[in-house]
Structures are given as C-alpha cells and as structure tokens.
Write a protein that holds these residues in place. Sequence first.
Motif, PDB file in Angstrom:
ATOM      1  N   GLY A 130      47.099  41.596  40.521  1.00  0.00           N
ATOM      2  CA  GLY A 130      45.842  41.351  39.634  1.00  0.00           C
ATOM      3  C   GLY A 130      45.776  41.573  38.240  1.00  0.00           C
ATOM      4  N   ASN A 138      42.092  36.253  37.107  1.00  0.00           N
ATOM      5  CA  ASN A 138      41.805  37.604  37.379  1.00  0.00           C
ATOM      6  C   ASN A 138      40.668  38.294  36.454  1.00  0.00           C
ATOM      7  N   TRP A 324      42.205  34.243  40.779  1.00  0.00           N
ATOM      8  CA  TRP A 324      42.685  35.448  40.840  1.00  0.00           C
ATOM      9  C   TRP A 324      44.300  35.720  42.042  1.00  0.00           C
ATOM     10  N   THR A 326      45.305  37.965  44.600  1.00  0.00           N
ATOM     11  CA  THR A 326      44.843  39.136  45.484  1.00  0.00           C
ATOM     12  C   THR A 326      45.908  40.139  45.938  1.00  0.00           C
ATOM     13  N   CYS A 328      46.197  40.915  48.843  1.00  0.00           N
ATOM     14  CA  CYS A 328      46.177  40.762  50.558  1.00  0.00           C
ATOM     15  C   CYS A 328      47.588  39.954  50.502  1.00  0.00           C
ATOM     16  N   THR A 342      33.431  37.436  48.368  1.00  0.00           N
ATOM     17  CA  THR A 342      34.564  38.622  48.826  1.00  0.00           C
ATOM     18  C   THR A 342      35.433  37.513  49.939  1.00  0.00           C
ATOM     19  N   PHE A 361      39.202  41.158  49.294  1.00  0.00           N
ATOM     20  CA  PHE A 361      39.328  41.225  47.955  1.00  0.00           C
ATOM     21  C   PHE A 361      37.724  40.482  47.274  1.00  0.00           C
ATOM     22  N   ALA A 363      36.117  39.424  44.541  1.00  0.00           N
ATOM     23  CA  ALA A 363      36.123  38.626  43.070  1.00  0.00           C
ATOM     24  C   ALA A 363      35.130  39.291  42.086  1.00  0.00           C
TER      25      ALA A 363
END
Length: 418
Positions: A130, A138, A324, A326, A328, A342, A361, A363
């Motif tokens: 990010g 981001n 973005w 993330t 994950c 989210t 995550f 945002a």
Amino acid sequence: MHTPTLALLKAAMGPSAPLLLFFLLSWPGPLQGQQHHLVEYMERRLAALEERLAQCQDQSSRHAAELRDFKNKMLPLLEVAEKERETLRTEADSISGRVDRLEREVDYLETQNPALPCVELDEKVTGGPGTKGKGRRNEKYDMVTDCSYTISQVRSMKILKRFGGSAGLWTKDPLGPAEKIYVLDGTQNDTAFVFPRLRDFTLTMAARKASRIRVPFPWVGTGQLVYGGFLYYARRPPGGAGGGGELENTLQLIKFHLANRTVVDSSVFPAERLIPPYGLTVDTYIDLAADEEGLWAVYATREDDRHLCLAKLDPQTLDTEQQWDTPCPRENAEAAFVICGTLYVVYNTRPASRARIQCSFDASGTLTPERAALSYFPRRYGAHASLRYNPRERQLYAWDDGYQIVYKLEMKKKEEEV
C-alpha cells in the motif's frame, strides 16, 4: 368281497357306490376275477397313501417341535440383543451430546482466539504494497455514507438447497425487489435464472418457476453482481485469453439492463496482466462486490502476484474511481466481500476445510487489521465459489460446492472493541 374293501369303495365312490357295486357283482364270472384284482390293487394303493399320510404327519409334528425349540432358544437372545441395542443407543446419544458440546467449545475458543491475520511482518513495518503511489491509488477512501459497521461474528447459516454445478453465484439486488432471486450457474455461461421469490427457488422443480435471461456475451468466473436493476459481469474481449494481442490477460466489464435486456455500457478494466485474485478459485479474474458505499472490484495482477487489489467503481459509467494494493495474500483465498468500505477475504485449504475470514482491509483507514474480528464460518467443510453481501439484510449469499447457503452476520461499530 371283503367288508373293509367294500367300505373303502363306498367311501371313495360316494352316493353312486351301491349301483356300481351291484353292477360289478352281477358281472359274469371271468369279469368278477378281474374285479377282485382291481379291488386288491386299490387296497394296496390306499394302504400306501395312508402310510405316506402318516409319515407326513410325523414329519409335521417333528418340525413343529423343532420350531418350538428354536423359538424358545431365540427369545432370550432377542431380549439380550434388544437390551444391547438400547445400551448402544444411549451411548451414541451421550457421545453425540459430548461432540456437540466440544464443537461449541471449539467455536468459543476460535471466537476468543481467532486465527492470526495473513499479513507479513515486513509489510506491517514498511506499510506493505500500500505504500506505492499512483495518482489516487492507495489514498484513503472518503466515505459517502455514515456506515461504520464491521463484522463481529458469522452467526449462523441456512442451507437452502442444491442447484446447478459446483461453481456459480446466487444473489439478490440490494437496490431492487427484496424477494427476487438471481441465479448464475457455472463459470462460463450466458443464461441467468430469475425467481420471483425465495420460496419458488426452494421448490424441487425450481427451474420451472424461473424466468431465463440470456446475456449477449458469456460471463467469466463467478464474479458477477446484480445491483440497481443491472447485471455487472466480466467477459473476455476478442483477442484476449491467449490471443497474444494487446488485450492479453484483460477483461471487459459489461453493464446489462435486466429489464430491457440490453447492454447499456462496457469498459475494459484498467489493469494489465490480470491473474485470478483467489488461489482456490482460479476461474474468477475480477470479483465484483456491492456494499453500503456502492460498487467495488477485487482483482490481482502479475505486478504483485502475492496480494489482492481493491478498486472502487462508478456504477453509472464503470469508471475506476480509486484503487488500493491490499496486504491480503492470494494464497489459499477462495472468496471476498465488502462491508462499509472494508474488504474481508475468506481463506480455506485444499482439500476444502472450514472457511475463515483471515484478512481485512479498510479503504477508509478507520479499522486497522489488529482491531478486525477474524472469525470462522459455521461448521461446514466445503469450498465457497462465491460470496455476495446484501447490505439491506446484512446477510451473505454463498455458493458452496453446488449448495446455496445464507449466512447471518453479527455487526459492531468499527470504533468498538471487537
């Protein structure tokens, strides 16, 4: 003629015996000798018959006695077997109760001690993917609603039925009629089923109750979305999917009007070299999601083939408003959904085991990964091909190995301890 023989003949011949005897006795001499031999033959046959009947009666008596003896022997054994069956049934009920208590305790422990988030240490320290800046990429997302909820727990589930193949999607339109059900079976298909209400979908011959909508271009994967009366889905544009052209590994987003059955808009998704975002769902390249904030897209590219990306889309024009990177991971991810801005990513194993939310995550930056509740799904060992969140009902509509499931969610404020 002997008296016993005459008696037997009378019994055998019935009412006509006197006339027949008179006829035989009045017969001439040579014939009377033949009659005598005939009577003797009949006496021998009757004697043999009486002997066989006596043997049959003896055998029947013997078999009846043996049957009584067998019955007397089996009755105590049956009583013992019945008692043992009752004992086993009691033990099975006791074991079932213990297993239920153990599973409840495991659920409680999983809730109190959830799995560690899938965020690598160096990304936590440095900010991870990010930190890269690309225009509005981001940057924190500015919420357009007052939605501030996050998942506290996936409370319960309801398995409705089994419809279609192992992969597919079923959902409702969060902005449309509250009862209408949309079913999209398969990862490459062009026909959607529409059911007027949930009850019609649960019928045995459900397909007969459904209307069919055919789209002009087949969809790819299970990332479709019904939102505001439109079907949003991804398709391979001409020249893509191994064509070697400049559209290699790109996807085109289609906005299809469900009532008019026409394509109202389309756009090539602005990301190059797309790869499946979920390591366990390889047919999906873009997963569309809707929440209280609008339309989102989950995807991944070869630029960072280890993590998921998130994009906010304009539902009117399909333009990408914000993107973005993330933290994950893609590995062992099977599905994802968005609630109040989210992203929640669901992980599993191969072969399929118990699914769990193990990475989130936000945002907007309100909810940090350390404060997010990372919970397990209710007990079911399958593989989610798709998950769709309905913000009006706060429920998840899941496609699990061909089974259609509803998960109810328990929510909390993002500012509360979770």
